[in-house]
Design an enzyme around this catalytic site. Structure first.
Site, mmCIF file in Angstrom:
data_model
loop_
_atom_site.group_PDB
_atom_site.id
_atom_site.type_symbol
_atom_site.label_atom_id
_atom_site.label_comp_id
_atom_site.label_asym_id
_atom_site.label_seq_id
_atom_site.Cartn_x
_atom_site.Cartn_y
_atom_site.Cartn_z
ATOM 1 N N ASN A 1 -7.307 -4.036 -6.458
ATOM 2 C CA ASN A 1 -6.169 -3.658 -5.538
ATOM 3 C C ASN A 1 -4.869 -4.590 -5.584
ATOM 4 O O ASN A 1 -5.031 -5.824 -5.133
ATOM 5 C CB ASN A 1 -6.695 -3.554 -4.123
ATOM 6 C CG ASN A 1 -5.668 -3.206 -2.902
ATOM 7 O OD1 ASN A 1 -4.353 -3.342 -3.303
ATOM 8 N ND2 ASN A 1 -5.943 -2.877 -1.858
ATOM 9 N N CYS B 1 0.710 -1.253 -0.017
ATOM 10 C CA CYS B 1 0.196 0.006 0.027
ATOM 11 C C CYS B 1 0.889 1.362 -0.137
ATOM 12 O O CYS B 1 1.096 1.934 -0.846
ATOM 13 C CB CYS B 1 -0.990 -0.087 1.205
ATOM 14 S SG CYS B 1 -1.763 -1.593 1.601
ATOM 15 N N HIS C 1 -2.652 4.889 -3.546
ATOM 16 C CA HIS C 1 -2.928 3.465 -3.617
ATOM 17 C C HIS C 1 -4.405 2.946 -4.109
ATOM 18 O O HIS C 1 -5.135 3.603 -3.343
ATOM 19 C CB HIS C 1 -2.575 2.865 -2.132
ATOM 20 C CG HIS C 1 -2.805 1.526 -1.785
ATOM 21 N ND1 HIS C 1 -2.280 0.454 -2.526
ATOM 22 C CD2 HIS C 1 -3.795 0.734 -1.082
ATOM 23 C CE1 HIS C 1 -2.892 -0.831 -2.216
ATOM 24 N NE2 HIS C 1 -3.788 -0.293 -1.235
#
Length: 328
Positions: free
Chosen positions: A286, A110, A256
């Site tokens: 993600n 992240c 992120h």
């Protein structure tokens, strides 16, 4: 002198997992495809059968063919490396044949790329080094419980790579400034909003840890959402206090890629329109440590535009966060 990102590339796996695929896989009492779009903005994500070191190698190899001379150091972001030891960083170094460089890794998804860029900036400004290679990669779909619907909605796989260089003849460009932060929540593991408890010395993997699924990434969604918004706001306020007068002066922002809906809502509240937010989360999910690197690579044309102000910010596991102010 300026510290500049001079090239970027990504490895995007071929296998696609669509929302329709997840709808068939998970039997829910609601319209899964519509729910995923409304809650996350993710349309599809990718899955790789390759190791993190192989993915990282594939992201970086084309960069080295174009711009790979005299790499001094390699920084790899991953928390799902091939092994505990040897490091994934040195495995990638060997695959790339960069014997003259030194390599190390940062176990921080992240926000890790922001930390890596900050470290690279200090290395290059020290005068000892001229060029660094930064890589981010995670096997996110191996790190999560395959039976956890919410986690499988959010995450995907891929790798990104950047080359960062010192440019002696350029001033007031590249990485202008950065700030970093971290803290730990609570006193015991159960309080952590992002955690992988099993697998290290405090909590070795055994039958009972496997039964409890403590070797998988676990997340408290509401806490993480609040943390993302808090640190995005903090990043914008840091930038306003030091480098720009209003958010209108900011040309682009890269965060992120945690959740498209959450990111856009948080930034809209700060007066930043969707058109200024550079994203990959819709079609990749993600990707953990690769997230910021992949997004920079997929939007690298923006870094070739003249006189643009870009904010790069990350927040997540650790808990850690940070931001970089970059000028083209």
């Amino acid at each position: 002198m300026a510290i500049c990102i001079t090239s970027a590339a990504s490895y995007i796996p071929e296998e696609i997992i669509t929302n329709k695929d997840l709808s068939k896989r998970f039997n829910q009492k609601f319209d899964v495809e519509e729910w995923i779009l409304q809650k996350t903005g993710v349309v599809e994500r990718r899955k790789s059968n390759l190791s993190p070191s192989k993915q990282g190698f594939l992201a970086a190899k084309d960069l080295l063919e174009k711009d790979g001379n005299d790499i001094d150091f390699i920084i790899v972001n991953t928390f799902t490396g091939d092994y505990t030891l040897p490091q994934t960083a040195t495995l990638i170094q060997e695959k790339l044949g960069l014997d003259q460089a030194f390599a190390f890794e940062i176990n921080m998804p992240c926000a890790g790329p922001v930390y890596a860029l900050s470290i690279a900036e200090m290395f290059l400004k020290s005068g000892r080094y001229s060029k660094g290679l930064l890589i981010g990669v995670d096997k996110m779909l191996d790190a999560i419980d395959p039976e956890d619907f919410l986690m499988n909605v959010l995450f995907g796989e891929g790798a990104g790579a950047l080359i960062v260089e010192k440019k002696e003849s350029i001033i007031n460009k590249g990485i202008i400034d950065f700030y970093l932060g971290s803290y730990i929540e609570g006193d015991v593991g159960e309080d952590y909003s992002l955690k992988v408890l099993a697998g290290k010395s405090n909590y070795p993997i055994q039958n009972y840890t496997l039964n409890q699924k403590d070797h998988f990434l676990q997340m408290e969604g509401r806490k993480v959402k609040n943390f993302i918004c808090e640190k995005l706001n903090e990043s914008i306020n840091w930038l306003l206090s030091k480098h720009i007068k209003t958010v209108d002066d900011l040309d682009y922002i890269i965060t992120h890629q945690a959740n498209k809906v959450v990111i856009e809502k948080c930034l809209k509240d700060q007066g930043i329109p969707s058109s200024k937010i550079l994203k990959t989360v819709e079609f990749l999910g993600n990707t953990g440590s690769g997230s910021i690197y992949i997004t920079i690579a997929e939007h690298f044309a923006r870094f070739s535009e003249k006189n643009k102000k870009i904010l790069i910010c990350g927040m997540g596991g650790g808990l850690t966060w940070g931001a970089i102010f970059y000028k083209t």
